[in-house]
Design a protein around this motif. Structure first.
Motif, PDB file in Angstrom:
ATOM      1  N   VAL A  67      57.321 -20.607 -78.687  1.00  0.00           N
ATOM      2  CA  VAL A  67      57.526 -21.861 -79.421  1.00  0.00           C
ATOM      3  C   VAL A  67      56.602 -22.945 -78.881  1.00  0.00           C
ATOM      4  O   VAL A  67      55.971 -23.697 -79.652  1.00  0.00           O
ATOM      5  CB  VAL A  67      58.995 -22.299 -79.345  1.00  0.00           C
ATOM      6  CG1 VAL A  67      59.183 -23.657 -80.029  1.00  0.00           C
ATOM      7  CG2 VAL A  67      59.904 -21.268 -79.984  1.00  0.00           C
ATOM      8  N   ALA A  68      56.503 -23.053 -77.563  1.00  0.00           N
ATOM      9  CA  ALA A  68      55.653 -24.089 -76.963  1.00  0.00           C
ATOM     10  C   ALA A  68      54.187 -23.874 -77.338  1.00  0.00           C
ATOM     11  O   ALA A  68      53.478 -24.830 -77.696  1.00  0.00           O
ATOM     12  CB  ALA A  68      55.827 -24.093 -75.445  1.00  0.00           C
ATOM     13  N   ILE A  69      53.720 -22.643 -77.245  1.00  0.00           N
ATOM     14  CA  ILE A  69      52.329 -22.346 -77.603  1.00  0.00           C
ATOM     15  C   ILE A  69      52.083 -22.673 -79.079  1.00  0.00           C
ATOM     16  O   ILE A  69      51.060 -23.271 -79.442  1.00  0.00           O
ATOM     17  CB  ILE A  69      52.003 -20.868 -77.303  1.00  0.00           C
ATOM     18  CG1 ILE A  69      51.972 -20.640 -75.789  1.00  0.00           C
ATOM     19  CG2 ILE A  69      50.685 -20.456 -77.933  1.00  0.00           C
ATOM     20  CD1 ILE A  69      51.833 -19.181 -75.399  1.00  0.00           C
ATOM     21  N   THR A  70      53.038 -22.293 -79.930  1.00  0.00           N
ATOM     22  CA  THR A  70      52.893 -22.550 -81.362  1.00  0.00           C
ATOM     23  C   THR A  70      52.832 -24.043 -81.649  1.00  0.00           C
ATOM     24  O   THR A  70      52.021 -24.504 -82.473  1.00  0.00           O
ATOM     25  CB  THR A  70      54.058 -21.910 -82.129  1.00  0.00           C
ATOM     26  OG1 THR A  70      54.044 -20.495 -81.902  1.00  0.00           O
ATOM     27  CG2 THR A  70      53.951 -22.182 -83.616  1.00  0.00           C
ATOM     28  N   LEU A  71      53.671 -24.839 -80.961  1.00  0.00           N
ATOM     29  CA  LEU A  71      53.674 -26.278 -81.167  1.00  0.00           C
ATOM     30  C   LEU A  71      52.329 -26.893 -80.782  1.00  0.00           C
ATOM     31  O   LEU A  71      51.732 -27.670 -81.541  1.00  0.00           O
ATOM     32  CB  LEU A  71      54.806 -26.914 -80.364  1.00  0.00           C
ATOM     33  CG  LEU A  71      54.883 -28.446 -80.390  1.00  0.00           C
ATOM     34  CD1 LEU A  71      55.019 -28.960 -81.812  1.00  0.00           C
ATOM     35  CD2 LEU A  71      56.036 -28.938 -79.513  1.00  0.00           C
TER      36      LEU A  71
END
Length: 792
Positions: A67-71
C-alpha cells in the motif's frame, strides 16, 4: 486445548491470483520498456498470498508495504488528480480494507488468543495507518482539480455591427445565419432566470432508428429553422416537418420520395438541417414556392419545397428536385449525397456532398456545384481535380473521381461575394500514396470560392497530406475582429486536430500566428508523409500521451492499457498509420467535429467544446480487391458498404478507439470540456470538464468525469450558452462569461444535435433541443423535439 487458526484461504487465493496476474503482465510491460511497478507489486502480492494461506500475521506487514509503495508511486505519476489515483490504488485499497476485517484477522492467530485479545495488533495498526494515509490523499485530491481553468471573458467592445439578414427572433440557417456563428441576439434568458426554464411543449416525430437494412450511423443531428412562426426540421429517414413554433403543434409533414430505398450503399443516415430561401424581391410571401425550403436526400438529390405547405416546387429541376448524380463518376446509389444543408446565397444554392470513407479508391467526385435557386439549372461547378474550369461541365463528361469533398456546412459572405467550404480528403483516408496534386492542395483545407463564378479565391490547408481523417469537419464562423486599430473580416475554423485557425476571410491570411512544426515520418513503403504540419496560435492540441496517462477502472486493465500503449507506434500527434498499429491522438472523432464552436461577435470570443479520445489506426495488407480483410463479424448486410476495406489500395485499415479490455478509454479523463477563448489574442480564458458518465456506465453513476460531445453549442446575447451534445442525456445551460454550468435538464434520448433559440408569438424566448440519439455512439434512441421557455 489451543485451536490452530484457520487461514483465510479464499482471501489468500485472491491475493495470490492478483499477484500472479500483476507479475506476469508487469514483466511483459517491463520487457517492452514500461514501468517496473506492476512486476514488483505482483511479486509482493504473490508473497503476501502465500503468507495468508499459511496463516502468518506478518502478511499484513508485507501488504502494508504494498500500500505504501502504491501510494508513493501513484503520487509520483499522477499527483493529486483523483481519477488517475483511483485507477492505481482502488484494488489495493479495497483489498487492504478486507484484510482488516475480523473474519480475515481471526484466521491469522490462534482462536484462544483472539478471544483473549492477545493477538498481535501491530501489523493491523500499521496497515490501517497506511490505508488512512491513502484515504487522506484521496480526499485531498477531491479538493484539487488540475484540469480546471477559471476566468471571465472580457466585456463587449462597444457597439457591435448587427447582422440584419435575419430578424432577431428567428433562425434562418443551420448556424443561425450564413455566417455560422451559432449566436442569437435575444437576451430574455439570462444567468439570473435560466434556472426557471421548463418544458413548454414537446413533439414526437415518430422516426426512431432500428429499421432493417439501415446503417449503424443512423442519427439525429438536425438543428431546426425558425421562419415566421414556423419551426422546420428533418429526420434521419428523410421526413420534413413543420411545427407551430409557439405551441409545437404540427402544421404539415412530408416524407420525401427516395429512389432505390433499401438498395442504397449508405455509410451515414442523417439530416443535419434544411435550407431557406426568402421570397425574391417583387413576390408576395403568400405566393406558392416564393419562400422555399431545400432538402438534400440520401438518394443524391436536392428537393425544393413550398415553405407554407411542404408541397414540391415543380419548376425546380425535374418535378421539384435536382439529381446530384448528374455527370458524377462511379455511380453507386447511397455512395454520395449531402448530409448537411445546402448553402443559399441570393439567387443560387451551393451544394457539396459526402462520399464513402475507406471503401474504395474509386468513389464519386467531391465537386462543389451552384444551381439556380428558382429553376435548379447548373450555374457553375468547382471540381478540385480541375479547379480552373468552373463553367458547367458539358453533358456526357464526368467530374474527377475521388477528389476532396465538402461534407460539412459552408459559410457565406454575400457582401464579399464568397462562399467558404470546409474540405475533406481523397479516399482512402489513411493511405495517400496515389493522391494527385489537386488532392495535395485542397484536401483538409478551407476553400474560398466566388459566388458568381465558382472561381477559387484562396485556399488554406489545415493538414498536409492527411493520413488521419483530419478532414475539416465544422462550418467556418464569420465575424469582425478588432486587430490593432483596424476591424478585420475574420473567419474562424475549428478542426479535428484541435487547431482553431483565425484567418482574414478576404485573403485567407492568418490573423493569429501559424507555425509549421516537424512531424513524424512514415515507414510504409511507397507512402510519404509531410515533414511539417501547421499549428495555430489558438490551439487545443492535447499534450502528448505517455505511459503515465494510461487509465482503467482497475489496476489490471490499466496494466493492459500500458502494455497496449508500449506496443503501438506513437510519436505524438501526426504519428502515421502503420502495420503494427499507430496511436492517433486526438483521433478522428476530433477535438472538434461537425458541431463546431459558437462565437460572440460583441465580445470577440468563442464558446468551444474540446474532446479528447485516442484511436488506433492499423494498416492491413490486402491480398486482392475482393476479400474482406477487416470486417470480421461486422460484415455488411444488404447494400451497406464494406467500410475500411479500401478496395483498390494495397492496404485496408483497422480503426478502433483506444480502450481497455473493459471497453473504457485507455487515457485518463477528462475526455470532454467546455472552454472559452479570446479570438483576438488566442488566449484560453476558462476551461472546465463537462458531462458525466451516467449514461455511459453499466450503473447510472453521476460522476462528472468530463465526456465528449457531438453537436455544437449556441450562444445568446443574454450571457448564456447551451449544449445538448454531451454523451450523457442532458441539455445544459452555462454562464457564457465563465463557463459555469448553471442549469441542466434531463433528456429522454441522446441530444447529439446543436440547439437553437428563437422568439415565439407569445413573446417568450424558446430553447429547442432535438433528442433522437446517435447510432454509432450508442446514445439512447428517441424522436423528441423539446422546447423550453420561462413560465408564462
Amino acid at each position: 486445548m489451543v485451536q490452530a487458526p484457520r487461514p483465510p484461504l479464499l482471501t489468500g487465493f485472491v491475493v495470490l491470483l492478483s499477484g500472479i496476474v500483476l507479475l506476469a503482465g508487469g514483466l511483459w510491460l517491463a520487457v517492452i520498456g514500461g514501468s517496473w511497478y506492476y512486476a514488483g507489486t505482483g511479486a509482493l502480492l504473490l508473497a503476501t498470498g502465500v503468507m495468508l494461506l499459511r496463516g502468518q500475521p506478518s502478511a499484513l506487514l508485507l501488504y502494508a508495504t504494498v500500500v505504501a509503495i502504491t501510494l508513493l508511486w501513484s503520487l509520483w505519476e499522477a499527483g493529486l488528480d483523483w481519477w488517475p489515483l483511483a485507477a492505481r490504488g482502488d484494488v489495493i485499497f479495497v483489498l487492504g480494507l478486507w484484510l482488516l476485517m475480523p473474519w480475515v484477522q481471526r484466521g491469522l492467530v490462534h482462536e484462544d488468543d483472539w478471544r483473549r485479545s492477545r493477538h498481535p495488533r501491530g501489523p493491523a495498526l500499521l496497515l490501517g495507518s497506511v490505508l488512512a494515509a491513502f484515504a487522506l490523499v484521496a480526499a485531498g485530491s477531491w479538493m484539487h482539480d488540475p484540469h480546471e481553468l477559471a476566468g471571465t471573458t472580457p466585456p463587449a467592445l462597444g457597439r457591435t455591427p448587427q447582422d440584419h439578414s435575419v430578424p432577431d427572433g428567428e433562425w434562418h440557417a443551420w448556424g443561425g445565419t450564413n455566417a455560422g456563428r451559432r449566436y442569437s441576439p435575444l437576451a430574455q434568458l439570462t444567468p439570473e432566470n435560466v434556472e426557471r426554464l421548463q418544458v413548454a411543449w414537446q413533439y414526437r416525430t415518430g422516426d426512431v432508428r432500428g429499421r432493417p437494412g439501415e446503417p449503424v450511423e443512423t442519427t439525429y443531428e438536425v438543428t431546426p429553422l425558425k421562419i415566421g412562426n414556423r419551426l422546420l426540421l428533418c429526420t434521419p429517414h428523410q421526413v420534413v416537418i413543420a411545427l407551430d413554433a409557439t405551441t409545437g403543434s404540427a402544421l404539415w409533414r412530408r416524407a420525401m420520395p427516395i429512389q432505390g430505398l433499401g438498395t442504397l450503399a449508405l455509410q451515414h443516415q442523417t439530416c443535419r438541417g434544411l435550407s431557406y430561401r426568402p421570397p425574391p424581391a417583387g413576390s408576395a410571401a403568400s405566393d406558392f414556392c416564393a419562400a422555399r425550403l431545400y432538402m438534400p436526400t440520401i438518394d443524391g438529390r436536392v428537393h425544393a419545397l413550398d415553405l407554407a405547405s411542404g408541397r414540391p416546387c415543380e419548376n425546380f429541376g425535374a418535378g421539384g428536385s435536382i439529381d446530384l448524380w448528374d455527370r458524377m463518376p462511379h455511380r453507386r446509389p447511397g455512395g454520395y449525397y449531402s448530409t448537411s444543408p445546402v448553402a443559399v446565397a441570393g439567387d443560387r444554392i451551393v451544394v457539396g456532398g459526402t462520399v464513402l470513407d475507406n471503401v474504395s479508391v474509386a468513389e464519386p467526385s467531391g465537386v462543389i456545384r451552384a444551381f439556380d435557386a428558382e429553376t435548379g439549372a447548373l450555374l457553375w461547378n468547382w471540381d478540385p481535380g480541375r479547379p480552373d474550369q468552373t463553367e458547367p461541365l458539358p453533358p456526357g463528361q464526368h467530374y474527377t473521381p475521388s477528389s476532396p469533398n465538402s461534407w460539412s456546412v459552408a459559410a457565406v459572405d454575400e457582401a464579399l461575394g464568397l462562399i467558404y467550404l470546409p474540405m475533406g480528403n481523397q479516399p482512402p483516408d489513411q493511405w495517400g500514396a496515389k493522391r494527385g496534386a489537386a488532392s495535395e492542395r485542397f484536401a483538409s483545407s478551407v476553400v474560398a470560392l466566388e459566388l458568381a463564378t465558382g472561381r477559387l479565391r484562396w485556399v488554406f490547408q489545415t493538414v498536409h497530406h492527411d493520413l488521419w481523417d483530419y478532414d475539416v469537419p465544422a462550418q467556418p464562423s464569420l465575424l469582425e475582429l478588432s486587430v490593432g486599430a483596424s476591424t478585420v473580416p475574420a473567419l474562424v475554423q475549428a478542426t479535428k486536430q484541435g487547431e482553431i485557425f483565425v484567418l482574414d476571410r478576404r485573403s485567407g491570411q492568418p490573423l493569429l500566428p501559424v507555425s509549421e512544426l516537424p512531424a513524424p515520418r512514415t515507414t510504409m513503403p511507397g507512402e510519404r508523409s509531410a515533414p511539417t504540419q501547421p499549428k495555430s496560435g489558438l490551439s487545443f492540441d492535447p499534450r502528448p500521451l505517455t505511459e503515465h496517462d494510461m487509465w482503467g477502472a482497475t489496476m489490471f486493465d490499466q496494466l493492459a492499457c500500458r502494455i497496449a500503449f508500449r506496443r503501438l507506434r506513437y510519436e505524438g500527434r501526426f504519428t502515421p498509420p502503420s502495420l503494427q498499429g499507430s496511436l492517433v491522438y486526438p483521433g478522428n472523432f476530433g477535438v472538434f467535429n461537425w458541431g463546431g464552436i459558437a462565437v460572440d461577435p460583441a465580445r470577440q470570443t468563442a464558446f468551444t467544446t474540446p474532446a479528447y479520445l485516442a484511436f488506433v489506426s492499423q494498416l492491413v495488407a490486402r491480398p486482392d480487391d475482393r476479400a474482406l480483410v477487416v470486417q470480421g463479424e461486422e460484415r455488411p448486410h444488404d447494400s451497406l458498404p464494406a467500410l475500411n476495406e479500401n478496395f483498390g489500395a494495397p492496404y485496408a485499415v483497422r480503426l478502433s478507439p483506444f480502450t481497455s479490455p473493459l471497453g473504457i478509454p485507455c487515457q485518463a479523463p477528462p475526455w470532454g470540456y467546455v472552454a472559452g477563448v479570446d479570438l483576438v489574442s488566442g488566449h484560453r480564458i476558462w476551461q472546465h470538464r463537462n458531462g458525466t458518465v451516467r449514461d455511459l456506465s453499466p450503473l447510472p453513476l453521476p460522476f462528472r468525469m468530463g465526456v465528449p460531445s457531438l453537436g455544437g453549442p449556441v450562444l445568446t446575447a443574454g450571457g448564456l450558452a447551451f449544449l445538448s451534445g454531451t454523451l450523457d442525456d442532458y441539455v445544459r445551460g452555462y454562464e457564457a462569461s465563465t463557463g459555469r454550468e448553471i442549469w441542466r435538464a434531463r433528456l429522454p434520448a441522446g441530444g447529439q444535435a446543436t440547439p437553437m433559440t428563437y422568439l415565439g408569438a407569445d413573446g417568450r424566448q424558446y430553447l429547442v433541443v432535438v433528442a433522437g440519439g446517435h447510432g454509432s455512439l450508442g446514445t439512447r434512441a428517441g424522436d423528441h423535439v423539446i422546447a423550453y421557455a420561462l413560465p408564462r
